[in-house]
Design a protein around this motif. Structure first.
Motif, short mmCIF file in Angstrom:
data_model
loop_
_atom_site.label_atom_id
_atom_site.label_comp_id
_atom_site.label_asym_id
_atom_site.label_seq_id
_atom_site.Cartn_x
_atom_site.Cartn_y
_atom_site.Cartn_z
N LYS A 1 0.82 -1.20 0.00
CA LYS A 1 0.00 0.00 0.00
C LYS A 1 0.86 1.26 0.00
O LYS A 1 0.58 2.22 -0.69
N HIS A 2 1.93 1.23 0.78
CA HIS A 2 2.77 2.41 0.94
C HIS A 2 3.56 2.71 -0.34
O HIS A 2 3.97 1.80 -1.07
N LEU B 1 1.44 7.60 5.67
CA LEU B 1 0.26 6.76 5.84
C LEU B 1 0.40 5.84 7.06
O LEU B 1 1.50 5.35 7.36
N CYS C 1 -1.42 2.31 8.21
CA CYS C 1 -2.28 1.26 7.68
C CYS C 1 -2.53 0.17 8.70
O CYS C 1 -1.67 -0.14 9.52
N TRP D 1 -3.71 -3.87 8.81
CA TRP D 1 -3.82 -5.04 7.95
C TRP D 1 -4.48 -6.19 8.71
O TRP D 1 -4.17 -6.44 9.88
N LEU E 1 -5.99 -5.16 3.32
CA LEU E 1 -5.90 -3.87 4.00
C LEU E 1 -7.24 -3.57 4.66
O LEU E 1 -8.27 -3.49 4.01
N CYS F 1 -6.84 2.61 6.29
CA CYS F 1 -5.65 3.42 6.01
C CYS F 1 -5.97 4.88 6.29
O CYS F 1 -7.06 5.36 5.96
#
Length: 275
Positions: free
Chosen positions: A159-160, A186, A188, A190, A197, A200
């Protein structure tokens, strides 16, 4: 005076001095020496009162109370990038720029297991409270999770957009939640059971330096943008900001304790808020 005539004093005065031919000791054995034990980088503390400090490619094991060097765990010639202690306090996972992770005994330095982490350096790491999983935040922006006993990869989470700068598992032996913070600001959450995810939040304008769960529904995060965010894990609503605390310097880490939030600045100052 009469006492100067004492015969015993005369004997002392006439005793021979050190001979000119007497030899002095020229070689001495070293009984103790002071060496470098920390060269910057990761530090971890075990539940047995030992502090593990990165010192280039090796790890120095110090007694937490006395500061005495107990052991030196030799590395693989590459700089150590992250250290995480297993819940039993007897072993640690050590990551280095060689892109290897080594699980070693803290007291003896004996290597228990070793495996390759992939094609990117692990910057930060965390270990589940049950000890069965090790998570690594990598420079390529991925979070990877491995089985501790088998050394095999179980999750790759993406995601990052920048490197991962902070990691933390959820609280409790049964928790299947993992939190990550990145250079992109960010935070997040999980779900490891579904490999997805959960939530976030664009919580910060600079690198996240610490992310920690508070119970099962709240998270505290710190950043180099000089702020601390208290986030609520509100199910479908995701991660929502409850309170934003600001300082005059980047914050390295924070904890929430008995209704107070305590943040540690990079200059060594502690900031305390009533929340």
């Amino acid at each position: 005076p009469e006492f100067c005539k004492d015969s015993s004093l005369e004997k002392i005065n006439t005793m021979p001095g050190p001979s000119a031919a007497a030899t002095l000791r020229k070689h001495y054995g070293c009984s103790w020496e002071l060496n470098a034990v920390y060269a910057g980088g990761p530090v971890a503390v075990s539940s047995h009162g030992q502090m593990l400090c990165a010192c280039g490619p090796s790890v120095s094991v110090l007694d937490e109370e006395s500061g005495k060097l107990c052991n030196t765990i030799e590395g693989d010639a590459e700089i150590v990038t992250s250290i995480s202690v297993l819940p039993n306090g007897k072993a640690a996972a050590i990551f280095s720029r060689s892109m290897l992770v080594r699980v070693v005994q803290i007291d003896s330095g004996e290597e228990l297991k070793k495996w390759k982490v992939g094609n990117s350096v692990v910057v930060v790491s965390a270990i589940h409270d049950a000890g069965g999983s090790i998570a690594g935040g990598c420079a390529d922006g991925c979070v990877r999770v491995w089985d501790t006993a088998g050394g095999f990869l179980t999750h790759v989470l993406r995601k990052h957009s920048g490197l991962i700068s902070s990691l933390s598992f959820g609280i409790g032996m049964q928790s299947l939640r993992l939190y990550s913070g990145g250079d992109d600001g960010l935070v997040c959450s999980w779900d490891l059971s579904s490999r997805s995810l959960e939530a976030c939040a664009d919580a910060h304008s600079s690198a996240v330096t610490c992310v920690k769960p508070i119970g099962s529904s709240h998270v505290v995060s710190t950043s180099r943008d000089s702020s601390i965010q208290l986030l609520s894990h509100g199910g479908k609503a995701g991660l929502q900001s409850l309170q934003s605390l600001h300082t005059t310097e980047p914050i390295d880490t924070a904890i929430v304790l008995h209704g107070f939030c305590i943040g540690a600045g990079e200059s060594g100052k502690l900031y305390v808020w009533k929340i």
